[in-house]
Scaffold this active site. Structure first.
Site, short mmCIF file in Angstrom:
data_model
loop_
_atom_site.label_atom_id
_atom_site.label_comp_id
_atom_site.label_asym_id
_atom_site.label_seq_id
_atom_site.Cartn_x
_atom_site.Cartn_y
_atom_site.Cartn_z
CG HIS A 193 -1.87 1.11 1.30
ND1 HIS A 193 -3.07 1.11 0.63
CD2 HIS A 193 -1.81 2.30 1.95
CE1 HIS A 193 -3.70 2.24 0.87
NE2 HIS A 193 -2.96 2.97 1.67
CG HIS A 204 -10.42 3.92 2.77
ND1 HIS A 204 -10.95 4.19 3.99
CD2 HIS A 204 -9.08 3.97 2.93
CE1 HIS A 204 -9.96 4.42 4.86
NE2 HIS A 204 -8.82 4.28 4.23
#
Lengths: 736, 230
Positions: A42, A88
Site C-alpha cells: 500500500h 478505501h
C-alpha cells in the site's frame, strides 16, 4: 527474529535481511513495525512501480506530478486545480460506514495538505448484486459513510459511478476522488526543511485505532475477517472541518515550510517522507504526542492510523503564531520535535531512543519487485461467445436492461449526498461529467470518474484504453478539455502471475491512451489484494479526469431540450455485442470480446463534439456507453426537464440487438434545433466525421425503428419508471 | 444594509451565504465569530447551514451555548431580523427563539434535492416580495428536517399565521408526496410571533443565481433588504 513475527508483519525473510543491512543491526519491534508499514504494498508500490514509471506524467500546465499528496495543474487566473483519487476498499468491506467515511476524510486531507480548498468529491463504487442482502447492507453503509463525512465537512459529493457485479460481492470497491482549488503561487509540499525548525503535531489525538491499516490493505482476506474490524479507523468529520479551516488559515500567512497529513502509516509515514523529500532528518519525542488513552507504547503510537491529524514544519520564529491559529479552532498543536540534518528518523520515548533509522532506508530502499506475469487461462474461455438467441420482445428486454442496477437511475444514492454545498455545482449528478463553476472567473471545472471492469476483465489493455477514452468523451460532452488524470487501480493479489499480467496490460493500455490524448497522469493509487477466499475482483482501473471549460456560458448537458429538435449520431454503429450490459443482464453472460477502440477516430469525434458546443450549434450531448444506443437515447429523455420522448429511425444493416444494445465506442448522441442542422452537417462533412440525423425529439413516446420496422415502442412514463424505481425497489424490499 | 453571518465551528454554508449577500446582492456583509461578544453593528443576522459542533448531539444543541448567542438572543428580543437556514433553523429551535423541534427525515436518510415551497404568509420581512401562495423552487439538504410541534403549539402557529413556507408540488398543491421529510403540516419555514425571527430548512443561498438552477432564493434576502429600507 521470530518467523511468526515476520509473518504477522507481512515481511519476507529476504526483506528482513534488507532491513538488517540498512540498520547494520537487528531492528527492535517498533522499528520492524515501521519498516513493515512503509514497505507494505500500500505504501511502497513495490509490485507496481516498474510499470507505473512508464506513464506520461508531464505537460506544460503540470505544476506537480505523482509523488506528492496530490497532482497540481495550472488553470490560469492565478489558480491551480489539485486532485487525486484513492481507494478505501478493504476497510469498507470490514466496516462499510467507517471504512467509506475515512476514505473521504483521507482524500480530503491529501487535497488541503497541498494548500487547496476541496471543492468536490466524486466516487466510484462497485458492489455485488443487490438481490443478496449482504451486498445491500454494504452498499447502504458505504453510501451513508460517504454522506456522513462529506455532508458534515461541507464538501459536495457531486458525482461518480456505481457498478454491480458478482466479483465485488466480497470485495466492494470504494474509490474516492477529490478536487480542490488553490492559489497557484501558494502550493504546499511535504518537506521537513531547515535544521532546527519545529515539527508540530496538529489535530486529533492519537489512539489505538487503525494500527496496521496499511498492512491490512496489503493482504487478501480470509475467514478471520471479523478480527480485522479494529484495524479500521473511525472518522470525525467535525474535527476534520476544524483542521481544514485552521490549516488553510495558517497557509494564508507565511508561517510554515512543509506539511503532510497522517494517513496510512500515520506518524511513521509523515515524519520519514517529509525528511526524505527535504534531504533532512527528523527527531521526535513520543511523550509529547497527544494521546487518547494511557499506556500506549512506541509501536502503537508510531503505527496508529487515527484520523484527522497533520504534521507540519513551522518556520522557527512562527511557532507561536501557528499555535494561536489552531487554538482559535480548538485544536491541539504541539511541538513534538525538530528538523535535523542527520538523514535519520530518531524517535524518543521517556528519554530513550526507541527508533533510529536512516529515512532513505524506509522511504527509498524498499525492494522493488518485477513479479512474474502470465496470461490467465480464463481469457480463452470467456472471449469465446456463442451468440444467444434474440429475444422476441425487445420492449421487455429494453425495460429489463433499464432496470439493471448498473444502468438504472442513481438518484437514490446521490440525494443522500449534499451535492450543492459551496454553491458551485452547475451540472447536477447524473450528467456525463460534473461541472463546477470557479467563482470570480468565467471558467468551470469538469470532472468524471470512469472504468468498465467487464471490458478490462475480457481484455485488460483494450478495457483500459476505453476507460481513458470514455472519461475524455464524458468531458467532451459537457464542453470541457481534459487537463489531467488520476487513477485508482484495483486488482487482486499481485503475487499471482495472472493478476500481475492483468495489471501490466492495464497500465500499458492506460499509458498508451493517455499519451495519445496528451493528458498527464498526475497521481493515483494502486490497490492490490482485493481478494477474499481466493476470489479476486475483475481488474478495475478507475480513471478520474479533470477538465477545463473556458467559458461557462457554453456548458452542455445530456438532456433533450425541445420538442422537434433533431437527434444526431456522431460516430458509427458497429455489430459488437461482447462484454455488454445486455449480455450480462439478459443472459447472465460476461463473455465475448469488448468493443474495439480506435483512439484516432475517438479523438476526432470528441474534438468535433467540442467544436459543435463551442460554436453553440447543439442543444444536448450524451455519450453512448453501457446499454448502448437505446439506453443512451432513453437517458437523454430522462434528463430533459420536460421528460420528452423520441422517434428514431435507423438504417444500419446490423442485427437489431447489436444496433440497440451494442456498446460500440466513439459515439455521441447530440440534439440540435432544425435551423442548425444544415450547418452541423456541412461542418461534419468538412471534418470527415460520420454524423447523421437519426430522428426527432417528440412527446410521450419512445420509438426506435430499423429500416421502417419498429423495434421499440413504449411510453416515456413506462421506461422512466423502470429506470427510476429499480434501485429504490431493492431497498424497499429490505425494509419490509 | 449590513448583514452578519455567524460562523460556528462546523458551519459549512457560511461562505455560500456570505457570497450571495456580498457578491450577488451587493450588500455590506461581515462574518461574526461565535466566540466573540460583538455584533459589530449589523442590521440583520443569519445563522447559516452546516453541522455546528459536528451535530453529534441533537442538531444545534451545542451551538446555542456559543458566546455570541447571548448577543444574538438580545438582538432578536429587541426586534432585530434573524434568519436561520437549515442548521441555523435548528439552532433557533434549540435557543427557544422559535417553537417546535426537528425529527429525522421520514425515510431516515439525508436528503439533498430541489423542492417546491408554497408561500403561506407573504406579510413577513422575509417574504414580503412574494405573493400569497407563490411557489418557490429552492433546494434542501438535511437529515433532521422533519418539523414537529405539539398540538397546542401547532394551533398557535396556525392562528398567528406563523407558518411561512410549506412543501408543495410545483403547482402549489400541499400533498403528502411533496412533503419530502415528513414535516407536520408540510412545514418548511416558520416565524416567531413578533415577526422578526424566521427559520427555514431549505437553502435560499443555493438558489440565488440562474446558473445554479433557480433564483427564487433571492426573494427571501431581497425581502429582508426591502423591509429594512422601509
Amino acid at each position: 527474529m521470530d518467523k511468526r513475527i515476520l509473518e504477522q508483519h507481512n515481511l519476507t525473510e529476504e526483506e528482513y535481511r534488507g532491513i538488517v543491512d540498512i540498520l547494520g543491526r537487528e531492528p527492535n519491534l517498533t522499528e520492524l513495525g515501521i519498516f513493515s508499514v512503509m514497505w507494505s504494498e500500500h505504501c511502497s508500490y513495490k509490485s507496481s512501480k516498474i510499470y507505473l514509471k512508464n506513464l506520461p506524467t508531464t505537460g506544460k500546465h503540470v505544476i506537480q506530478g505523482p509523488g506528492e499528496n496530490a497532482g497540481v495543474i495550472d488553470i490560469g487566473d492565478g489558480l491551480a486545480v489539485v486532485f487525486k483519487i484513492e481507494s478505501h476498499n478493504h476497510p469498507s468491506y470490514i466496516e462499510p460506514y467507517q471504512g467509506a467515511a475515512t476514505g473521504v476524510g483521507g482524500i480530503l486531507r491529501d487535497i488541503f495538505t497541498m494548500g487547496a480548498r476541496p471543492i468536490a468529491v466524486l466516487d466510484s463504487l462497485r458492489f455485488g448484486p443487490l438481490d443478496n442482502p449482504k451486498n445491500r447492507v454494504i452498499m447502504e453503509g458505504v453510501i451513508s459513510g460517504i454522506a456522513g463525512y462529506g455532508n458534515s465537512i461541507g464538501v459536495p459529493t457531486v458525482g461518480g459511478e456505481t457498478y454491480f457485479n458478482q466479483c465485488y460481492s466480497q470485495n466492494p470497491l470504494v474509490n474516492v476522488c477529490c478536487i480542490g482549488i488553490a492559489p497557484k503561487n501558494r502550493i504546499f509540499y511535504a518537506r521537513a526543511k531547515g535544521k532546527g525548525n519545529p515539527v508540530l503535531y496538529v489535530g486529533a489525538k492519537t489512539g489505538r485505532d487503525g494500527i496496521h491499516g496499511a498492512t491490512m490493505a496489503s493482504a487478501e482476506f480470509d475467514e478471520d475477517l471479523e478480527e480485522k474490524r479494529p484495524n479500521v479507523q473511525v472518522g470525525d468529520p467535525f474535527k476534520e472541518k476544524l483542521l481544514l479551516e485552521a490549516c488553510l488559515e495558517v497557509m494564508k500567512k507565511d508561517l510554515i515550510v512543509g506539511i503532510q497529513d497522517m494517513g496510512a502509516a500515520g506518524l511513521t509515514c509523515s515524519t520519514s517522507e517529509m525528511a526524505d523529500k527535504a534531504n533532512s532528518g527528523i527527531e521526535i519525542d513520543l511523550d509529547l504526542v497527544p494521546k487518547r488513552e494511557e499506556g500506549m507504547n512506541s509501536y502503537e503510537i508510531m503505527l496508529s492510523e487515527s484520523q484527522e491529524r497533520m504534521l507540519l514544519v513551522a518556520k522557527a520564529d512562527k511557532e507561536e503564531e501557528v499555535k494561536k491559529i489552531f487554538k482559535k479552532w480548538d485544536l491541539d498543536a504541539i511541538t513534538i520535535g525538530r528538523v535535523t540534518d542527520t538523514g535519520r528518523l530518531i524517535v524518543k520515548e521517556k528519554g530513550r531512543v526507541v527508533v533510529d533509522i536512516p529515512v532513505r532506508g524506509i522511504v527509498r530502499d524498499c525492494p522493488v519487485y518485477r513479479r512474474p506475469v502470465k496470461q490467465p487461462s480464463y481469457l480463452r474461455e470467456v472471449n469465446y461467445l456463442e451468440i444467444p438467441e434474440v429475444p422476441n420482445d425487445l420492449n421487455t428486454t429494453f425495460l429489463k436492461l433499464l432496470s439493471s442496477p448498473t444502468i438504472a437511475d442513481k438518484e437514490w444514492i446521490f440525494r443522500q449526498y449534499d451535492h450543492m454545498v459551496q454553491i458551485n455545482t452547475v451540472l447536477l449528478p447524473g450528467a456525463d461529467a460534473t461541472v463546477l463553476r470557479i467563482k470570480g472567473t468565467k471558467k468551470a471545472l469538469a470532472g468524471t470518474v470512469d472504468g468498465n471492469s467487464l471490458y478490462t476483465y475480457l481484455n485488460p489493455k483494450v478495457g483500459a484504453k476505453i476507460a481513458v477514452a470514455e472519461a475524455c468523451r464524458n468531458l467532451a460532452c459537457v464542453g470541457a478539455k481534459p487537463l489531467g488524470v488520476t487513477n485508482c487501480l484495483n486488482f487482486g493479489n499481485p503475487e499471482k502471475p495472472e493478476i500481475m499480467w492483468q495489471f501490466k496490460e492495464v497500465v500499458e493500455g492506460m499509458g498508451e491512451a493517455c499519451r495519445f490524448f496528451g493528458i498527464p497522469v498526475t497521481g493515483g493509487n494502486v490497490s492490490f489484494y482485493n481478494e477474499t477466499m481466493g476470489s479476486a475482483v475483475y481488474p478495475t482501473p478507475v480513471l478520474g479526469i479533470v477538465g477545463l471549460i473556458e467559458d461557462i456560458s457554453k456548458i452542455m448537458s445530456p438532456g433533450f431540450k425541445e420538442k422537434g429538435d433533431y437527434i444526431l449520431l456522431l460516430g458509427k454503429n458497429n455489430e459488437e455485442i461482447g462484454g455488454t450490459e445486455y449480455l450480462k443482464t439478459i443472459f447472465s453472460q460476461e463473455r465475448g470480446i469488448p468493443p474495439e477502440i480506435n483512439l484516432e477516430f475517438e479523438k476526432q469525434i470528441q474534438d468535433f463534439c467540442f467544436e459543435l458546443i463551442d460554436k453553440r450549434l447543439i442543444n444536448s450531448a450524451h455519450d453512448v456507453s453501457e446499454g448502448g444506443l437505446a439506453v443512451c437515447l432513453a437517458e437523454c429523455c430522462f434528463m430533459s426537464e420536460k421528460k420528452l420522448g423520441i422517434e428514431v429511425s435507423l438504417e444500419d444493416d446490423i442485427r437489431p440487438v447489436a444496433l440497440l444494445f451494442g456498446e460500440t465506442q466513439s459515439r455521441i448522441i447530440i440534439s440540435a434545433s432544425p435551423s442548425d442542422i444544415d450547418k452541423i452537417e456541412k461542418l461534419a462533412s468538412k471534418r470527415g466525421i460520420p454524423c447523421q440525423v437519426i430522428g426527432r425529439v417528440r412527446e410521450d413516446k419512445f420509438i426506435i425503428k430499423q429500416k421502417g420496422e419498429e423495434l421499440i415502442n413504449l411510453s416515456i412514463e413506462k421506461i422512466y419508471s423502470s429506470w427510476k424505481q429499480a434501485i429504490p425497489n431493492y431497498f424497499k424490499l429490505s425494509e419490509e | 444594509m449590513k448583514f452578519g453571518v455567524v460562523i460556528f465551528p462546523g458551519s459549512n454554508c457560511d461562505y455560500d451565504t456570505y457570497y450571495v449577500l456580498k457578491e450577488v446582492l451587493n450588500q455590506d456583509t461581515i462574518f461574526l465569530w461565535h466566540k466573540d461578544h460583538d455584533l459589530k453593528g449589523v442590521d440583520a443576522i443569519i445563522l447559516p447551514g452546516g453541522f455546528s459542533y459536528g451535530d453529534y448531539l441533537r442538531t444545534g444543541a451545542i451551538a446555542k451555548f456559543s458566546p455570541l448567542m447571548r448577543e444574538v438572543k438580545e438582538f432578536a428580543l429587541k426586534g432585530g431580523l434573524v434568519l436561520g437556514i437549515c442548521n441555523g433553523f435548528q439552532i433557533l429551535l434549540e435557543m427557544g427563539l422559535l417553537p417546535g423541534a426537528m425529527l429525522r427525515n421520514k425515510n431516515l436518510k439525508f436528503l439533498c434535492q430541489f423542492v417546491y415551497l408554497r408561500v403561506e404568509n407573504p406579510d413577513t420581512p422575509f417574504t414580503k416580495l412574494c405573493k400569497k401562495h407563490q411557489v418557490l423552487k429552492i433546494p434542501i439538504a438535511h437529515f433532521d428536517g422533519n418539523y414537529y410541534a405539539p398540538p397546542e403549539i401547532m394551533e398557535k402557529l396556525k392562528r398567528n399565521n406563523q407558518i411561512v413556507l410549506r412543501y408543495s408540488t410545483s403547482k402549489g398543491e400541499i400533498t403528502e408526496e411533496a412533503n419530502v421529510n415528513g414535516s407536520m403540516e408540510n412545514i418548511a419555514g416558520i416565524i416567531n410571533e413578533k415577526g422578526n425571527v424566521m427559520g427555514l430548512m431549505p437553502h435560499p443561498e443555493r438558489a440565488s443565481e440562474k446558473i445554479l438552477g433557480s433564483e427564487d432564493g433571492q426573494y427571501i434576502f431581497k425581502s429582508m433588504i426591502n423591509s429594512w429600507i422601509k
